[in-house]
Write an enzyme that holds these catalytic residues in place. Structure first.
Site, PDB file in Angstrom:
ATOM      1  N   ILE A   1       0.829  -1.201   0.000  1.00 32.51           N
ATOM      2  CA  ILE A   1       0.000   0.000   0.000  1.00 32.51           C
ATOM      3  C   ILE A   1       0.868   1.257   0.000  1.00 32.51           C
ATOM      4  CG2 ILE A   1      -0.251   0.187   2.516  1.00 32.51           C
ATOM      5  CD1 ILE A   1      -2.963   0.848  -0.186  1.00 32.51           C
TER       6      ILE A   1
ATOM      7  N   SER B   1      11.862   0.634   7.053  1.00 31.86           N
ATOM      8  CA  SER B   1      11.321  -0.652   6.615  1.00 31.86           C
ATOM      9  C   SER B   1      12.358  -1.736   6.844  1.00 31.86           C
ATOM     10  CB  SER B   1      10.936  -0.613   5.138  1.00 31.86           C
ATOM     11  OG  SER B   1      10.505  -1.889   4.692  1.00 31.86           O
ATOM     12  N   ARG B   2      11.886  -2.910   7.208  1.00 32.75           N
ATOM     13  CA  ARG B   2      12.799  -4.043   7.375  1.00 32.75           C
ATOM     14  C   ARG B   2      13.143  -4.692   6.049  1.00 32.75           C
ATOM     15  NH1 ARG B   2       9.765  -7.931  11.331  1.00 32.75           N
ATOM     16  NH2 ARG B   2       8.056  -7.275   9.953  1.00 32.75           N
TER      17      ARG B   2
ATOM     18  N   LYS C   1      -5.362   2.700   7.767  1.00 34.67           N
ATOM     19  CA  LYS C   1      -6.482   1.942   8.328  1.00 34.67           C
ATOM     20  C   LYS C   1      -6.134   0.449   8.409  1.00 34.67           C
ATOM     21  CE  LYS C   1      -7.728  -0.475   4.693  1.00 34.67           C
ATOM     22  NZ  LYS C   1      -7.940  -1.930   4.671  1.00 34.67           N
TER      23      LYS C   1
ATOM     24  N   ASP D   1     -10.160  -6.567   7.147  1.00 37.54           N
ATOM     25  CA  ASP D   1      -9.142  -5.663   6.612  1.00 37.54           C
ATOM     26  C   ASP D   1      -9.719  -4.883   5.431  1.00 37.54           C
ATOM     27  OD1 ASP D   1      -6.007  -5.016   6.341  1.00 37.54           O
ATOM     28  OD2 ASP D   1      -6.835  -5.377   4.354  1.00 37.54           O
TER      29      ASP D   1
END
Length: 311
Positions: free
Chosen positions: A14, A36-37, A90, A168
């Protein structure tokens, strides 16, 4: 006016599809860092640690959190403690309690907290809300069906505790419902369908109480083949309203209304414009009504076991 600096935390699908392009075109924001990993964003400093990013960039005012809901609380708490404004993808958290806690922390710290609902920014949602005002609704039906393999390929977290399963995507529908219905509703019953090998539901049928006697229901399915179906229909004494494509298309008595655009087009740019306005005014926006319906469904829902789900 100088652009405000923002950091993006959680660089998944996303973020890549919506957040990064929206920020690149924004007149309000400069993407100044990413955390970010697994992924990196070209052209900005990238970090694997949230604390490292916060320490390295005191000039960054806002943190936009795009990781799955379960780990999000600790990241939001850390950002608020560092005096940064926070924007939440969200659903805003894994539980209602943790979002209420974040709201209190943000208020005490004097920073903005924005719990975003991107589907409310779909092109025709505001028009639908205006049309329904004062109408005598007789039947209100939500049909939300898509394929999890398309939208969350091999992302097992959606079926783990806190991942929410069908809710979701289904919470997108509930965000529109709570925005456009003139009267508040609450859940009266639900059937939740859990795959034999998963911890969250893959489908749900919901029934709601409406204060004026309308029949309100929702059918949601995350194992749907074919084209996505994101429809909301309101049958009223004065006519029939139908939102299609997640709020991008509006029909009144079967006639398509002007202003239709594709699903997600324009939604995320509007969220970032709203965030800029909230920060400028020193306000927060944390509307948890969509999440309340999900919580109620998980409380009242009758569990049905269905076939195991495999990617």
């Amino acid at each position: 006016m100088a652009l405000r600096k923002i950091a993006l935390v959680g660089v998944g699908k996303i973020a890549i599809d919506q957040h990064i392009p929206s920020l690149a075109k924004s007149d309000d924001w400069e993407l100044a860092a990413a955390v970010s990993r697994h992924h990196q964003v070209e052209g900005v400093p990238n970090y694997k640690s949230m604390d490292e990013m916060l320490g390295a960039h005191p000039e960054i005012e806002v943190v936009s959190l795009c990781m799955p809901p379960v780990p999000r609380f600790e990241y939001a708490r850390a950002a608020i403690a560092a005096g940064r404004h926070v924007m939440l993808e969200k659903p805003p958290g894994a539980t209602l309690s943790e979002v209420y806690a974040l709201e209190a922390l943000a208020r005490d710290a004097g920073v903005t907290l924005y719990a975003t609902w991107h589907s409310r920014k779909a092109a025709q949602v505001a028009t639908a809300k205006a049309w329904l005002m004062g109408k005598a609704i007789e039947r209100f039906t939500v049909t939300w069906k898509e394929d999890v393999r398309k939208w969350h390929p091999n992302q097992d977290w959606v079926f783990e505790p806190g991942g929410m399963g069908i809710f979701d995507p289904g919470i997108n529908a509930l965000s529109i419902v709570t925005e456009i219905l003139p009267d508040p509703i609450h859940l009266t019953g639900a059937i939740l369908k859990f795959p034999a090998n998963r911890d969250t539901p893959i489908a749900a049928d919901l029934d709601f109480y409406h204060p004026h006697g309308a029949t309100v229901s929702a059918q949601m399915n995350w194992d749907h083949s074919g084209a996505d179906i994101w429809d909301i229909e309101a049958v009223c004494k004065e006519g029939v309203l139908k939102l299609e494509k997640g709020g991008g298309v509006l029909l009144i008595d079967g006639t398509e209304q002007p202003g239709a655009i594709g699903q997600l087009d324009g939604e995320y740019p509007q969220l970032y414009a709203d965030m800029a306005a909230l920060v400028s005014s020193g306000a927060s926006e944390v509307d948890l009504r969509p999440m309340l319906h999900v919580s109620d469904a998980l409380t009242l829902g009758k569990r049905q076991q269905v076939s195991a789900f495999e990617w």
